[in-house]
Scaffold this active site. Sequence first.
Site, PDB file in Angstrom:
ATOM      1  N   CYS A  35       0.918  -1.138   0.034  1.00  0.00           N
ATOM      2  CA  CYS A  35       0.095   0.069  -0.147  1.00  0.00           C
ATOM      3  C   CYS A  35       0.849   1.275  -0.036  1.00  0.00           C
ATOM      4  O   CYS A  35       2.231   1.248   0.109  1.00  0.00           O
ATOM      5  CB  CYS A  35      -0.800   0.169   1.137  1.00  0.00           C
ATOM      6  SG  CYS A  35      -1.913  -1.428   1.376  1.00  0.00           S
ATOM      7  N   GLY A  61      -0.929   0.757  -5.049  1.00  0.00           N
ATOM      8  CA  GLY A  61      -2.397   0.364  -4.513  1.00  0.00           C
ATOM      9  C   GLY A  61      -3.217   0.824  -5.386  1.00  0.00           C
ATOM     10  O   GLY A  61      -3.520   1.854  -5.368  1.00  0.00           O
ATOM     11  N   ASN A 136       1.194   0.396   5.730  1.00  0.00           N
ATOM     12  CA  ASN A 136       1.563  -0.307   4.688  1.00  0.00           C
ATOM     13  C   ASN A 136       2.430  -1.446   5.158  1.00  0.00           C
ATOM     14  O   ASN A 136       3.513  -1.022   5.839  1.00  0.00           O
ATOM     15  CB  ASN A 136       2.594   0.739   3.890  1.00  0.00           C
ATOM     16  CG  ASN A 136       3.320   0.059   2.645  1.00  0.00           C
ATOM     17  OD1 ASN A 136       4.564   0.341   2.387  1.00  0.00           O
ATOM     18  ND2 ASN A 136       3.051  -0.929   1.927  1.00  0.00           N
ATOM     19  N   GLY A 137       2.376  -2.595   4.609  1.00  0.00           N
ATOM     20  CA  GLY A 137       3.169  -3.845   5.315  1.00  0.00           C
ATOM     21  C   GLY A 137       2.237  -4.934   5.283  1.00  0.00           C
ATOM     22  O   GLY A 137       1.001  -4.974   5.203  1.00  0.00           O
ATOM     23  N   TYR A 276      10.937  -3.497  -7.801  1.00  0.00           N
ATOM     24  CA  TYR A 276       9.774  -3.559  -8.485  1.00  0.00           C
ATOM     25  C   TYR A 276       8.889  -2.308  -8.050  1.00  0.00           C
ATOM     26  O   TYR A 276       7.995  -1.642  -8.483  1.00  0.00           O
ATOM     27  CB  TYR A 276       8.991  -4.813  -8.280  1.00  0.00           C
ATOM     28  CG  TYR A 276       7.387  -4.813  -9.089  1.00  0.00           C
ATOM     29  CD1 TYR A 276       7.103  -4.754 -10.212  1.00  0.00           C
ATOM     30  CD2 TYR A 276       6.545  -4.546  -8.017  1.00  0.00           C
ATOM     31  CE1 TYR A 276       6.029  -4.629 -10.723  1.00  0.00           C
ATOM     32  CE2 TYR A 276       5.211  -4.666  -8.503  1.00  0.00           C
ATOM     33  CZ  TYR A 276       5.106  -4.501  -9.874  1.00  0.00           C
ATOM     34  OH  TYR A 276       3.559  -4.255 -10.365  1.00  0.00           O
TER      35      TYR A 276
HETATM   36  P1  AMP Z   1       4.444 -13.203 -13.404  1.00  0.00           P
HETATM   37  O1  AMP Z   1       3.544 -12.990 -14.669  1.00  0.00           O
HETATM   38  O2  AMP Z   1       3.361 -13.611 -12.475  1.00  0.00           O
HETATM   39  O3  AMP Z   1       5.491 -13.911 -13.544  1.00  0.00           O
HETATM   40  O4  AMP Z   1       4.653 -11.743 -12.726  1.00  0.00           O
HETATM   41  C1  AMP Z   1       5.761 -11.029 -13.157  1.00  0.00           C
HETATM   42  C2  AMP Z   1       5.314  -9.616 -13.636  1.00  0.00           C
HETATM   43  O5  AMP Z   1       4.558  -8.880 -12.154  1.00  0.00           O
HETATM   44  C3  AMP Z   1       6.759  -8.926 -13.662  1.00  0.00           C
HETATM   45  O6  AMP Z   1       6.504  -8.087 -14.774  1.00  0.00           O
HETATM   46  C4  AMP Z   1       6.750  -7.612 -12.545  1.00  0.00           C
HETATM   47  O7  AMP Z   1       6.820  -6.434 -12.814  1.00  0.00           O
HETATM   48  C5  AMP Z   1       5.421  -7.918 -11.761  1.00  0.00           C
HETATM   49  N1  AMP Z   1       5.352  -8.001 -10.270  1.00  0.00           N
HETATM   50  C6  AMP Z   1       6.456  -8.601  -9.776  1.00  0.00           C
HETATM   51  N2  AMP Z   1       6.049  -8.627  -8.297  1.00  0.00           N
HETATM   52  C7  AMP Z   1       4.887  -8.126  -8.205  1.00  0.00           C
HETATM   53  C8  AMP Z   1       4.013  -8.106  -7.200  1.00  0.00           C
HETATM   54  N3  AMP Z   1       4.303  -8.604  -5.961  1.00  0.00           N
HETATM   55  N4  AMP Z   1       2.755  -7.384  -7.362  1.00  0.00           N
HETATM   56  C9  AMP Z   1       2.338  -7.037  -8.615  1.00  0.00           C
HETATM   57  N5  AMP Z   1       3.237  -7.417  -9.556  1.00  0.00           N
HETATM   58  C10 AMP Z   1       4.613  -7.844  -9.510  1.00  0.00           C
END
Ligand code: AMP
Length: 503
Positions: A35, A61, A136-137, A276
């Site tokens: 968040c 978020g 947040n957390g 990220y």
């Molecule tokens: P996936 O398709 O499940 O492998 O997700 C990878 C993509 O999600 C990458 O393009 C990342 O930029 C993004 N990503 C990585 N970690 C998160 C996260 N915790 N929440 C949302 N998106 C994420």
Amino acid sequence: MLAVGRDRARDAGYMPAPGAPYLCEDHGDRLREECGVFGIFGHDDAAALTALGLHALQHRGQEAAGIVTFDGTHFHSERRLGLVGDNFNKAEVIGRLKGHIALGHNRYSTTGDTVLRNVQPLFADLDSGGFAVAHNGNLTNALSLRRELVSSGAICQSTSDTEVMLHLISRSRRRLIVERFVDALLQIEGAYALVCLTNDMLIGARDPIGIRPLVLGKLGPSYVLTSETCALDIVGAEFVREVENGEIVVITKDGIESHRPFPRRPARPCIFEYIYFARPDSIVGGRNVYVMRKQMGVELARETPAAADVAIPIPDSGVPAAIGYSQESGLPFELGIIRNHYVGRTFIEPEQRIRQLGVKLKHSANAAAVRGNRIVLIDDSVVRGTTSKKIVQMMFEAGAREVHFRVACPPITHPDFYGIDTPRTTELLAANMGVEEMCRFIGATSLAFLSVDGVYRALGYDRREERNPQFTDHCFTGDYPTSLTDQNGPAHAGQLSLLSEVS
Ligand code: AMP
């Protein structure tokens, strides 16, 4: 510090037994959020500035947003599902949020149950007066505490771990509100950057090792507490400093006070903010996030070169690393994928089959940059592999001759319990497959990841030197820096049923 290793997580059911099948399953109804928070004290336009701050934090978020204000007599609250810009763009909404103190929150959650009662800031009328909290957390003992609270008669309104905080503050026998807040903090575990509002103060707190970020800013005579510096920039506030790990900052009309109720420990900020989460223009831990991500791309090119013609980012998250990769490798940087900016982050869709559609909605191939080329495709991370698999296929369909997939972080082998929503081990691609198998799964010509040492090098450190700072990097290493009471204790078994009772 209690390091909770791979075996304890496995014993607790969060790690599959070796050889267990890779399951892409629904998240279920779980407490897990990343968040953004924004609070301002002492400004006539407190609510409007908070809406702007939340807009700058929208990447943290996108599910819901809320603002609470205090006008000297009354508290006002607006909590809405959806984006900040769609909900807090009208003078009438901002006009209802009267007052010179405001607190806002953006919520990102993959719980199946998206309901208004979970939207923060959460507010309670305590015997000392109104108290609003934005978090947040993720607390790693919230379910255990909640279970105790419920069994002693507490009535919970939400499924949010943050509500536990309000109960603990309310039950504290201390006299002053700050003391009661400290009393509550001493009982919680896990990751938190909290901002709270009362009728005469704004309070900020970071967990003892500072896993989640929180910064202090100043706008004329007004103070701001927020997750990232990009939210200071949008309102024209100057950056003062980060709230330190284990620090509580109390802002009143008389100025600012700092308290440190925990034994001093070295900070361990979350490494994933650099990879990220944080916005690239934010400064986190004194480092510009964009520069760090580009450097991860440089390290990636050094560690894992590829015989190719062009370097192509998966936008937007892979762009800085791809620029670094291109500069270091000498491969031309090309926009081979165009991102549609009018859909949210892929993860926002709670179900796997919808997420797969989301990838198509979000990215299209730009055949002019792809056709006939051997491409290096760069993303910041692979979680479930949904994005990578679709995009590799899309690149071949657009005429790529070879697709070399490069990931600017190490394989994510361990789930997160601190609010970044990397899901259960069964859903983490790298927890279930080796690199070769993952490469076959996503259909790439080759696949390689940045090493953990490489990430630290990009951040300017040699990981093996003792005196260098350590980050919270359990996603790659399994080194959990706090205890995981809910995951390891008896409450774990009751987690889903407890939630389903209230959903
Ligand atoms: P996936 O398709 O499940 O492998 O997700 C990878 C993509 O999600 C990458 O393009 C990342 O930029 C993004 N990503 C990585 N970690 C998160 C996260 N915790 N929440 C949302 N998106 C994420």
